[in-house]
Design a protein around this motif. Structure first.
Motif, PDB file in Angstrom:
ATOM      1  N   LEU A  90     -25.586  19.392  -1.522  1.00 20.18           N
ATOM      2  CA  LEU A  90     -24.772  18.965   0.083  1.00 20.18           C
ATOM      3  C   LEU A  90     -25.168  19.999   0.710  1.00 20.18           C
ATOM      4  O   LEU A  90     -26.035  19.344   2.239  1.00 20.18           O
ATOM      5  N   LYS A  91     -25.378  21.125   1.163  1.00 17.24           N
ATOM      6  CA  LYS A  91     -26.729  22.290   2.128  1.00 17.24           C
ATOM      7  C   LYS A  91     -27.457  22.296   2.252  1.00 17.24           C
ATOM      8  O   LYS A  91     -27.495  22.457   3.565  1.00 17.24           O
TER       9      LYS A  91
ATOM     10  N   GLN B 264     -29.004  19.879   1.699  1.00 19.08           N
ATOM     11  CA  GLN B 264     -29.396  18.367   2.230  1.00 19.08           C
ATOM     12  C   GLN B 264     -28.818  18.204   3.903  1.00 19.08           C
ATOM     13  O   GLN B 264     -29.591  17.497   4.766  1.00 19.08           O
ATOM     14  N   LYS B 265     -27.964  18.869   4.403  1.00 18.78           N
ATOM     15  CA  LYS B 265     -27.205  19.367   5.313  1.00 18.78           C
ATOM     16  C   LYS B 265     -28.092  19.769   6.162  1.00 18.78           C
ATOM     17  O   LYS B 265     -28.430  19.378   7.659  1.00 18.78           O
ATOM     18  N   LYS B 266     -28.402  20.943   5.522  1.00 21.04           N
ATOM     19  CA  LYS B 266     -29.743  21.745   6.302  1.00 21.04           C
ATOM     20  C   LYS B 266     -31.041  21.246   6.974  1.00 21.04           C
ATOM     21  O   LYS B 266     -31.344  20.726   8.126  1.00 21.04           O
TER      22      LYS B 266
ATOM     23  N   GLU C 251     -31.024  17.360   7.008  1.00 18.50           N
ATOM     24  CA  GLU C 251     -30.622  16.253   8.723  1.00 18.50           C
ATOM     25  C   GLU C 251     -30.751  17.376   9.637  1.00 18.50           C
ATOM     26  O   GLU C 251     -31.008  17.264  11.098  1.00 18.50           O
ATOM     27  N   LYS C 252     -30.179  18.249   9.861  1.00 16.66           N
ATOM     28  CA  LYS C 252     -29.930  19.008  11.161  1.00 16.66           C
ATOM     29  C   LYS C 252     -31.551  19.889  11.751  1.00 16.66           C
ATOM     30  O   LYS C 252     -31.654  19.445  12.882  1.00 16.66           O
TER      31      LYS C 252
END
Length: 138
Positions: free
Chosen positions: A126-127, A129-131, A133-134
Motif C-alpha cells: 500500500l505504501k 502504491q501511494k508513493k 501515485e504521488k
C-alpha cells in the motif's frame, strides 16, 4: 496380538471438572484432556463419549509398557474405587499432555507469524502504491 485399551479419568481441577482420556495402542500411550465444567453425571459422560470420542485430538505417542494379566472383576472394582481417591494423572499422561500443548503452541506461533508477515507485506505494498501515485502527480 496387540492390546488396546481406553481409560477415562474424571477429576476436579479447580474450578472445573476435567476428564483425561488415555488410549493405549501397540505399546504407545495417547492422551487428551477434556473440560466438562460442572460435575458430569454418568449418563452425561456416556453421551459425551458416544457423540464426541472420534472428534478428540490425542497427543503424540509416548512409549509405555503394556501389562497382560487376567484380573478378578472384584479386584478391578476395588482398584477403580482406590484410583478415584488417589491423584488422577500419571507422569506419562502428563508428559503426553505437555507434548500436545507444546505442539499446539508451535502451530499457533507459526500461524501468528504468517499473519503478521502477510499484514506487513500488505502495508508495504500500500505504501509503495501511494508513493507511485504521488510521483505521477495525482
Amino acid at each position: 496380538m496387540d492390546k488396546e485399551s481406553i481409560k477415562l479419568i474424571v477429576f476436579f481441577e479447580d474450578p472445573f471438572w476435567v476428564g483425561v482420556f488415555e488410549r493405549i495402542e501397540n505399546g504407545k500411550l495417547f492422551v487428551t484432556k477434556v473440560t466438562f465444567g460442572a460435575e458430569p453425571k454418568d449418563y452425561e459422560i456416556n453421551k459425551f463419549i458416544t457423540r464426541h470420542y472420534y472428534q478428540l485430538h490425542f497427543s503424540p505417542a509416548v512409549e509405555t509398557v503394556v501389562k497382560d494379566e487376567k484380573r478378578n472383576p472384584k479386584r478391578l472394582k476395588r482398584d477403580a474405587k482406590k484410583q478415584m481417591q488417589e491423584t488422577p494423572m500419571g507422569t506419562k499422561s502428563q508428559m503426553a499432555l505437555k507434548l500436545q500443548q507444546e505442539q499446539n503452541k508451535q502451530i499457533s506461533k507459526a500461524n501468528h507469524r504468517q499473519k503478521k508477515e502477510a499484514k506487513k507485506q500488505r502495508l508495504f505494498e500500500l505504501k509503495q502504491q501511494k508513493k507511485k501515485e504521488k510521483h505521477r502527480g495525482r
